[in-house]
Structures are given as structure tokens and as C-alpha cells.
Design an enzyme around this catalytic site. Structure first.
Site, mmCIF file in Angstrom:
data_model
loop_
_atom_site.group_PDB
_atom_site.id
_atom_site.type_symbol
_atom_site.label_atom_id
_atom_site.label_comp_id
_atom_site.label_asym_id
_atom_site.label_seq_id
_atom_site.Cartn_x
_atom_site.Cartn_y
_atom_site.Cartn_z
ATOM 1 N N GLY A 40 0.833 -1.194 0.000
ATOM 2 C CA GLY A 40 0.000 0.000 0.000
ATOM 3 C C GLY A 40 0.867 1.241 0.000
ATOM 4 N N GLN A 45 2.738 9.970 1.521
ATOM 5 C CA GLN A 45 4.053 9.318 1.577
ATOM 6 C C GLN A 45 4.943 9.720 0.408
ATOM 7 O OE1 GLN A 45 2.162 5.207 2.291
ATOM 8 N NE2 GLN A 45 4.085 5.153 3.424
ATOM 9 N N CYS A 87 5.847 0.056 7.475
ATOM 10 C CA CYS A 87 5.428 1.199 6.672
ATOM 11 C C CYS A 87 6.610 1.672 5.837
ATOM 12 C CB CYS A 87 4.954 2.311 7.594
ATOM 13 S SG CYS A 87 4.388 3.768 6.720
ATOM 14 N N LEU A 88 6.362 1.995 4.588
ATOM 15 C CA LEU A 88 7.442 2.459 3.709
ATOM 16 C C LEU A 88 8.018 3.790 4.205
ATOM 17 C CD1 LEU A 88 5.970 1.559 0.196
ATOM 18 C CD2 LEU A 88 7.444 0.208 1.683
ATOM 19 N N HIS A 129 -4.669 1.078 7.542
ATOM 20 C CA HIS A 129 -3.329 1.689 7.590
ATOM 21 C C HIS A 129 -3.224 2.821 6.559
ATOM 22 C CE1 HIS A 129 1.240 1.181 7.961
ATOM 23 N NE2 HIS A 129 1.112 1.954 6.905
ATOM 24 N N GLU A 130 -3.705 2.579 5.344
ATOM 25 C CA GLU A 130 -3.597 3.604 4.286
ATOM 26 C C GLU A 130 -4.544 4.775 4.537
ATOM 27 O OE1 GLU A 130 -1.049 3.459 2.526
ATOM 28 O OE2 GLU A 130 -0.621 1.378 3.063
ATOM 29 N N HIS A 133 -3.078 7.098 6.947
ATOM 30 C CA HIS A 133 -2.088 7.997 6.338
ATOM 31 C C HIS A 133 -2.758 9.274 5.825
ATOM 32 C CE1 HIS A 133 1.855 6.164 6.288
ATOM 33 N NE2 HIS A 133 1.416 5.029 5.799
HETATM 34 NI NI NI Z 1 2.398 3.155 5.768
#
Ligand code: NI
Length: 165
Positions: A40, A45, A87-88, A129-130, A133
Site C-alpha cells: 500500500g 508518503q 510502513c514504507l 493503515h492507508e 495515512h
Molecule cells: Ni504506511
């Protein structure tokens, strides 16, 4: 990457006039996500102030991307589930996060049509989670202050090292 303040800001809704921009951005976001690799990626991000995200759990190891525009959690189950998340934007850090086990999410697709997903398991975690964000919330915000600060302090230290190295 955390602690970038743009990750803590709430995004603005995608309006019809933004749809073309989103359509242009989605292939690049998917490429970034697959390269990471991740399941995701949300607009903040990649420093974009727009309410959309891409996800792909690659069922059967085949790409099956979903673009979530203006997504909303419509229903949450009372039962919760705990799953390890990463998480990225916090590379290398993982922690157990407890969230509702099932969710119903509505979103607009690239054509502007309202869609619904009923999700459980990994998909439910990924959607929450997304969407977090898009509201400026990171998975570490669901942890105790002690655990969160431990991860964020390490991120600051790693950032300093990256600048030096
Ligand atoms: Ni994330």
C-alpha cells in the site's frame, strides 16, 4: 520518511478537477509501491496533499491494484485483530498493531464511481493503515508512547546518519 511533518497532515479531498492529476500519478505510485516492495502507498508518503492511496495485496501473486480515492471507513467490527505492521515511511520498523478485525470501506474509483469493499484479515489492516495515512496518522500512533518514541528516535538517528553518509 518519518519524521517528515507532511506525514502528519490531513489531506484534502480529491475533487473532480483533481481526477486527471490522480490518474497521472497512480502508475508512478504503483511503481514505487511494487519496487519497495509494499502492499500500500498513500499520497502523503510521496509528499502529495490529496486524499487517495493505492493498494495491492497481489492475490495469487498477480497484480490486482486498487486506487482508493476519498476513501472512508463506513463500518468497523467490534472484534479486533492484532497484526504486525510496517510502513514504507518507517523503513525497517515493525510492530504489532490492534485494529478492528473487519471494516467496510467506501471509495471512489478512477472513473469517479463510488465503490464498497468489505474486508477482513490483511486487506482490512492494509485499508485502515492507508486511510490513516490520509488523516496524518502513522501505525506507530497506535502504539504506547514508549514504543512510538523508541521507533521515532531511531528514525531521527538514522536520518542523521543518512545525511552524514
Ligand atoms: Ni504506511
Amino acid at each position: 520518511m518519518a519524521p517528515d511533518p507532511r506525514l502528519k497532515a490531513k489531506t484534502r479531498p480529491v475533487e473532480p478537477k483533481d481526477r486527471e492529476t490522480v490518474r497521472d500519478l497512480v502508475p508512478r505510485m504503483l511503481a514505487t509501491m511494487y519496487a519497495a516492495p509494499g502492499i500500500g502507498l498513500a499520497a502523503p508518503q510521496v509528499a502529495l496533499d490529496l486524499r487517495f492511496a493505492v493498494i495491492d495485496l497481489q492475490p495469487d501473486e498477480k497484480p490486482a491494484p486498487i486506487t482508493l480515492i476519498n476513501p472512508r471507513v463506513e463500518q468497523r467490527s467490534l472484534e479486533e485483530a492484532t497484526r504486525e505492521e510496517g510502513c514504507l515511511s518507517l523503513p525497517g520498523h515493525y510492530a504489532d498493531v490492534t485494529r478492528p478485525e473487519k471494516v467496510v470501506v467506501s471509495y471512489e474509483d478512477l472513473e469517479g464511481k463510488r465503490q464498497m469493499i468489505e474486508a477482513e484479515g490483511l486487506l482490512a489492516t492494509c485499508l485502515q493503515h492507508e486511510i490513516d495515512h490520509l488523516d496524518g496518522i502513522l501505525f506507530v500512533d497506535h502504539l504506547s508512547a514508549l514504543k512510538r518514541n523508541m521507533i521515532l528516535r531511531k528514525m531521527v538517528k538514522e536520518k542523521r546518519l543518512r545525511k552524514i553518509g
